[in-house]
Design a protein around this motif. Structure first.
Motif, PDB file in Angstrom:
ATOM      1  N   GLN A  42      22.524  37.511 -19.165  1.00 26.02           N
ATOM      2  CA  GLN A  42      22.537  38.972 -19.149  1.00 26.02           C
ATOM      3  C   GLN A  42      23.899  39.556 -19.461  1.00 26.02           C
ATOM      4  O   GLN A  42      24.059  40.750 -19.626  1.00 26.02           O
ATOM      5  N   GLU A  44      27.577  40.227 -21.328  1.00 30.73           N
ATOM      6  CA  GLU A  44      28.224  40.218 -22.634  1.00 30.73           C
ATOM      7  C   GLU A  44      29.606  40.844 -22.545  1.00 30.73           C
ATOM      8  O   GLU A  44      29.909  41.583 -21.627  1.00 30.73           O
TER       9      GLU A  44
ATOM     10  N   LYS B  83      35.965  40.162 -16.827  1.00 26.87           N
ATOM     11  CA  LYS B  83      35.082  41.313 -16.680  1.00 26.87           C
ATOM     12  C   LYS B  83      34.037  41.292 -17.779  1.00 26.87           C
ATOM     13  O   LYS B  83      34.364  41.347 -18.958  1.00 26.87           O
ATOM     14  N   PHE B  84      32.829  41.266 -17.389  1.00 26.25           N
ATOM     15  CA  PHE B  84      31.769  41.304 -18.378  1.00 26.25           C
ATOM     16  C   PHE B  84      30.904  42.531 -18.179  1.00 26.25           C
ATOM     17  O   PHE B  84      30.907  43.136 -17.124  1.00 26.25           O
ATOM     18  N   GLU B  85      30.145  42.861 -19.205  1.00 26.07           N
ATOM     19  CA  GLU B  85      29.227  43.974 -19.056  1.00 26.07           C
ATOM     20  C   GLU B  85      27.833  43.439 -18.860  1.00 26.07           C
ATOM     21  O   GLU B  85      27.497  42.355 -19.299  1.00 26.07           O
ATOM     22  N   GLN B  86      27.020  44.252 -18.236  1.00 22.62           N
ATOM     23  CA  GLN B  86      25.652  43.837 -17.970  1.00 22.62           C
ATOM     24  C   GLN B  86      24.771  44.397 -19.068  1.00 22.62           C
ATOM     25  O   GLN B  86      24.712  45.607 -19.272  1.00 22.62           O
ATOM     26  N   ARG B  87      24.085  43.513 -19.733  1.00 24.85           N
ATOM     27  CA  ARG B  87      23.180  43.991 -20.775  1.00 24.85           C
ATOM     28  C   ARG B  87      21.905  44.487 -20.121  1.00 24.85           C
ATOM     29  O   ARG B  87      21.425  43.900 -19.178  1.00 24.85           O
ATOM     30  N   GLY B  88      21.299  45.496 -20.664  1.00 23.29           N
ATOM     31  CA  GLY B  88      20.022  46.091 -20.254  1.00 23.29           C
ATOM     32  C   GLY B  88      19.438  45.711 -18.910  1.00 23.29           C
ATOM     33  O   GLY B  88      19.235  44.556 -18.593  1.00 23.29           O
ATOM     34  N   MET B 111      30.349  35.006 -10.885  1.00 16.67           N
ATOM     35  CA  MET B 111      31.504  35.473 -11.654  1.00 16.67           C
ATOM     36  C   MET B 111      32.788  34.886 -11.116  1.00 16.67           C
ATOM     37  O   MET B 111      33.662  34.434 -11.849  1.00 16.67           O
ATOM     38  N   MET B 130      28.005  32.820 -23.674  1.00 17.44           N
ATOM     39  CA  MET B 130      28.229  34.187 -24.136  1.00 17.44           C
ATOM     40  C   MET B 130      28.157  34.279 -25.662  1.00 17.44           C
ATOM     41  O   MET B 130      27.520  35.149 -26.213  1.00 17.44           O
TER      42      MET B 130
END
Lengths: 302, 167
Positions: A42, A44, B83-88, B111, B130
């Motif tokens: 999930q 990215e 730091k990652f972003e959360q997809r949908g 994390m 990733m």
């Protein structure tokens, strides 16, 4: 042909023998591994702006012809009267415009045609017209710099928030955000910001914000006695809120202040490490309770 | 020569093909996005300088060699926070608040665990998960064998699966 040290890796790439797979499922490890993969799927990274990055690359390619290089400045420290700065800079002249930039972890010094001198603090830059220096001495400043000006025609330092005009003197200008702070050590400076204007004499300092005069104080600490080139921010009787602001700027972190404590701070913090810097400030007063949250880039002060 | 790296068009296509992968590669290692972007700039600047000497098909390995050399002296033992972003946030309906909280908790711990991985394992793990790179591609970027990549991946997964037991 059991290769146990690559088992999980081969599980992931679908490269397991049926026996190995059965074993994983039976031991419950399969579940755990699966959970990791689902969770990380999930995530990215922010997409890279390639157009922006390529444009930057092209720009820097063009700039490498007109190089302005300056060598680090070494100070002779601790001698009150007759303090001499030995400073040397080495540069290639381009078409008369000059921009000098101090990168991080280096102070850049420069000597103008008339013998006036400037030292830039980390991340600061100045721009000026070298060619007509005999007619006009105007320096545009972003950030912080210390000036020693030879007597002569008016010397003007312009920053976003205002300008400083001097005739022959030593002073420090710090400009950031909507603030401008000027400290005068010798001679006189005239500072104009918005509708506010003030003339400072030796050991006087003024702080402007949003075009208004916020504060004046007398200073006991002559910044020209800086030692060395290690990045350090020094304060003498500075309001603690300002110290935290400077800390936030230096390390690019957010500061959340949950207290109404307001007292003058005398001391310093180093730029090399944020945790050390936080400690240096927060141990100044017992009532200060600081918590630095690294993964949020946030400092909470209670 | 149509494939001359010194040609703007060719150089630009190399940039657009590899810059993001390179940035991610560095970021997984150091956790410093700004530094990663700067190093990518440096590597391409070097490629441009030497564009006459680097054949088109060697460009990728040339670039990655530069990146690897940059890190030779860096501290490899620092803990890294990524730091990652959360997809949908799809498929959230029908899930209980307790479950969602557990998921959140699990993710956070994961994390942290990823950040605590030794650099070599972390890098392989993230390039695989990733960037969706195959082991062969990772091996090429790192200059090691596929077997070596698999070993690092295995160690990473072994360390990370411990997080699951906690939740």
């Amino acid at each position: 042909m059991e290769e146990r040290d690559t088992l999980y890796a081969r599980w992931l790439s679908g490269d397991l023998s049926p026996a190995e797979m059965a074993e994983l499922k039976a031991s419950g490890e399969w579940e755990a591994l699966q959970a990791i993969i689902e969770a990380t799927d999930q995530l990215e990274l922010p997409a890279m702006d390639l157009d922006d990055a390529f444009a930057k690359l092209k720009k820097n390619q063009g700039r490498s012809q007109a190089n302005v290089r300056s060598l680090p400045v070494r100070w002779l420290a601790g001698i009150a009267a007759g303090l001499l700065m030995i400073l040397f800079s080495w540069y290639l002249l381009s078409s008369g415009n000059q921009t000098i930039q101090a990168g991080l972890a280096a102070n850049a010094g420069h000597q103008f045609k008339d013998g006036s001198k400037v030292i830039l603090n980390d991340g600061s830059s100045i721009a000026f017209q070298d060619q007509n220096w005999e007619e006009e001495r105007i320096v545009k400043l972003t950030g912080e710099a210390y000036f020693e000006v030879e007597p002569g025609i008016p010397f003007s330092v312009q920053s976003r928030q205002g300008r400083v005009e001097v005739l022959g003197t030593r002073f420090n200008v710090r400009s950031w955000g909507d603030r401008l702070q000027v400290e005068c050590y010798e001679g006189q400076v005239q500072v104009v910001s918005g509708n506010a204007s003030i003339r400072l004499g030796p050991f006087e300092s003024a702080l402007f914000g949003q075009g208004q005069l916020l504060d004046t104080l007398s200073i006991e600490h002559d910044r020209s006695l800086w030692e060395g080139t290690e990045g350090v921010s020094r304060f003498r009787n500075a309001p603690i809120a300002e110290v935290f602001q400077e800390l936030g700027r230096q390390f690019d972190i957010d500061i959340q202040i949950n207290t109404t404590l307001d007292f003058p701070f005398s001391g310093q913090f180093v730029h090399r490490n944020v945790e050390t810097a936080v400690n240096q400030i927060c141990r100044y007063k017992q009532e200060l309770d600081c918590q630095y949250i690294a993964d949020q880039g946030l400092l909470v002060v209670k | 020569m149509a494939d001359d790296v010194c040609k703007e068009k060719v150089f630009k296509s190399i940039f657009y093909n590899y810059a993001e992968g390179m940035r991610n590669f560095l970021y997984y290692q150091s956790g410093n996005l700004a530094q990663a972007e700067d190093l990518v700039q440096e590597a391409f600047a070097k490629l441009w300088e030497n564009c006459k000497k680097v054949p088109h098909e060697k460009a990728k390995s040339y670039l990655y060699t530069i990146l690897r050399n940059k890190f030779l002296n860096e501290k490899a033992h620092e803990k890294v926070i990524l730091k990652f972003e959360q997809r949908g946030h799809s498929e959230r309906d029908g899930l209980t608040p307790e479950y969602l909280l557990e998921m959140e908790e699990f993710r956070n711990q994961l994390m942290q665990a990823i950040g605590n991985l030794p650099e070599k394992q972390r890098q392989v793990f993230l390039m695989s998960r990733m960037d969706k790179k195959k082991y062969a591609e990772i091996a090429e970027a790192l200059g090691i064998s596929v077997k070596a990549v698999e070993k690092r991946m295995h160690k990473a997964l072994a360390a990370l699966k411990k997080v699951h037991k906690k939740v």
